[in-house]
Design a protein around this motif. Structure first.
Motif, PDB file in Angstrom:
ATOM      1  N   TRP A 176       0.832  -1.194   0.000  1.00  0.00           N
ATOM      2  CA  TRP A 176       0.000   0.000   0.000  1.00  0.00           C
ATOM      3  C   TRP A 176       0.872   1.252   0.000  1.00  0.00           C
ATOM      4  CZ3 TRP A 176      -0.434   4.167   3.230  1.00  0.00           C
ATOM      5  CH2 TRP A 176      -1.516   5.011   3.002  1.00  0.00           C
ATOM      6  N   TYR A 177       1.891   1.271   0.833  1.00  0.00           N
ATOM      7  CA  TYR A 177       2.758   2.447   0.941  1.00  0.00           C
ATOM      8  C   TYR A 177       3.480   2.725  -0.377  1.00  0.00           C
ATOM      9  CZ  TYR A 177       6.315   5.688   2.501  1.00  0.00           C
ATOM     10  OH  TYR A 177       7.131   6.785   2.627  1.00  0.00           O
ATOM     11  N   TYR A 178       4.028   1.702  -1.006  1.00  0.00           N
ATOM     12  CA  TYR A 178       4.735   1.927  -2.265  1.00  0.00           C
ATOM     13  C   TYR A 178       3.769   2.303  -3.387  1.00  0.00           C
ATOM     14  CZ  TYR A 178       8.978   0.706   0.097  1.00  0.00           C
ATOM     15  OH  TYR A 178      10.039   0.716   0.975  1.00  0.00           O
ATOM     16  N   SER A 179       2.542   1.816  -3.347  1.00  0.00           N
ATOM     17  CA  SER A 179       1.518   2.263  -4.304  1.00  0.00           C
ATOM     18  C   SER A 179       1.201   3.741  -4.066  1.00  0.00           C
ATOM     19  CB  SER A 179       0.240   1.440  -4.161  1.00  0.00           C
ATOM     20  OG  SER A 179       0.456   0.124  -4.560  1.00  0.00           O
ATOM     21  N   TYR A 180       1.124   4.123  -2.807  1.00  0.00           N
ATOM     22  CA  TYR A 180       0.907   5.531  -2.457  1.00  0.00           C
ATOM     23  C   TYR A 180       2.044   6.400  -2.984  1.00  0.00           C
ATOM     24  CZ  TYR A 180       1.261   9.650   0.575  1.00  0.00           C
ATOM     25  OH  TYR A 180       1.421  10.925   1.063  1.00  0.00           O
ATOM     26  N   TRP A 184       1.670   6.810  -6.624  1.00  0.00           N
ATOM     27  CA  TRP A 184       0.570   7.724  -6.892  1.00  0.00           C
ATOM     28  C   TRP A 184       1.043   9.169  -6.734  1.00  0.00           C
ATOM     29  CZ3 TRP A 184      -1.736  11.240  -3.546  1.00  0.00           C
ATOM     30  CH2 TRP A 184      -2.877  11.865  -4.046  1.00  0.00           C
ATOM     31  N   LEU A 185       1.832   9.438  -5.691  1.00  0.00           N
ATOM     32  CA  LEU A 185       2.365  10.791  -5.496  1.00  0.00           C
ATOM     33  C   LEU A 185       3.205  11.220  -6.693  1.00  0.00           C
ATOM     34  CD1 LEU A 185       3.541  11.000  -1.766  1.00  0.00           C
ATOM     35  CD2 LEU A 185       1.603  12.162  -2.829  1.00  0.00           C
ATOM     36  N   GLU A 186       4.058  10.328  -7.157  1.00  0.00           N
ATOM     37  CA  GLU A 186       4.898  10.647  -8.315  1.00  0.00           C
ATOM     38  C   GLU A 186       4.043  10.885  -9.553  1.00  0.00           C
ATOM     39  OE1 GLU A 186       7.988   7.790  -8.968  1.00  0.00           O
ATOM     40  OE2 GLU A 186       8.716   7.959  -6.909  1.00  0.00           O
ATOM     41  N   ASP A 187       3.057  10.035  -9.795  1.00  0.00           N
ATOM     42  CA  ASP A 187       2.185  10.181 -10.957  1.00  0.00           C
ATOM     43  C   ASP A 187       1.372  11.460 -10.869  1.00  0.00           C
ATOM     44  OD1 ASP A 187       3.136   7.800 -11.920  1.00  0.00           O
ATOM     45  OD2 ASP A 187       1.371   6.630 -11.350  1.00  0.00           O
ATOM     46  N   ASP A 188       0.887  11.793  -9.668  1.00  0.00           N
ATOM     47  CA  ASP A 188       0.098  13.003  -9.469  1.00  0.00           C
ATOM     48  C   ASP A 188       0.955  14.240  -9.745  1.00  0.00           C
ATOM     49  OD1 ASP A 188      -2.397  14.214  -8.764  1.00  0.00           O
ATOM     50  OD2 ASP A 188      -1.482  14.841  -6.871  1.00  0.00           O
ATOM     51  N   GLY A 189       2.204  14.192  -9.333  1.00  0.00           N
ATOM     52  CA  GLY A 189       3.125  15.292  -9.608  1.00  0.00           C
ATOM     53  C   GLY A 189       3.393  15.434 -11.097  1.00  0.00           C
ATOM     54  N   ASP A 190       3.487  14.301 -11.803  1.00  0.00           N
ATOM     55  CA  ASP A 190       3.686  14.327 -13.253  1.00  0.00           C
ATOM     56  C   ASP A 190       2.484  14.946 -13.951  1.00  0.00           C
ATOM     57  OD1 ASP A 190       6.127  13.102 -12.884  1.00  0.00           O
ATOM     58  OD2 ASP A 190       5.423  11.109 -13.479  1.00  0.00           O
TER      59      ASP A 190
END
Length: 93
Positions: free
Chosen positions: A74-78, A81-87
């Motif tokens: 879950w943490y690594y998926s999070y 997600w943070l990286e993708d959201d920043g992109d």
């Protein structure tokens, strides 16, 4: 009232800006965080318990390992997600 998610991110940017914690909201409740031993070795570990985790899993220690693996996934998926959201935000500019 809606049921809480199983895992929540918690941080304290004023008093502990270097760490990000994961709160397991279901019994056994605890805080965990990513621990880095060195540049190549990191893992998720329990750092504070509200419920006695060892006692909770005394008859099924493999369930504790399974829960920590779920938390880590879950943490690594999070983090992804943070990286993708920043992109996505960069693409909008």
């Amino acid at each position: 009232m809606a049921q809480l998610p199983k895992f929540l991110i918690a941080d304290d940017p004023v008093n502990d800006p270097e760490n990000e914690y994961i709160f397991h909201t279901q019994t056994p409740r605890f805080f965990a965080k990513r621990v880095e031993e060195d540049e190549e070795t990191a893992y998720i570990d329990i750092v504070h318990e509200y419920d006695n985790v060892e006692e909770f899993f005394k008859d099924a220690p493999e369930k504790k390992i399974e829960l920590l693996e779920q938390l880590e996934d879950w943490y690594y998926s999070y983090m992804e997600w943070l990286e993708d959201d920043g992109d996505d935000e960069e693409d909008e500019e």
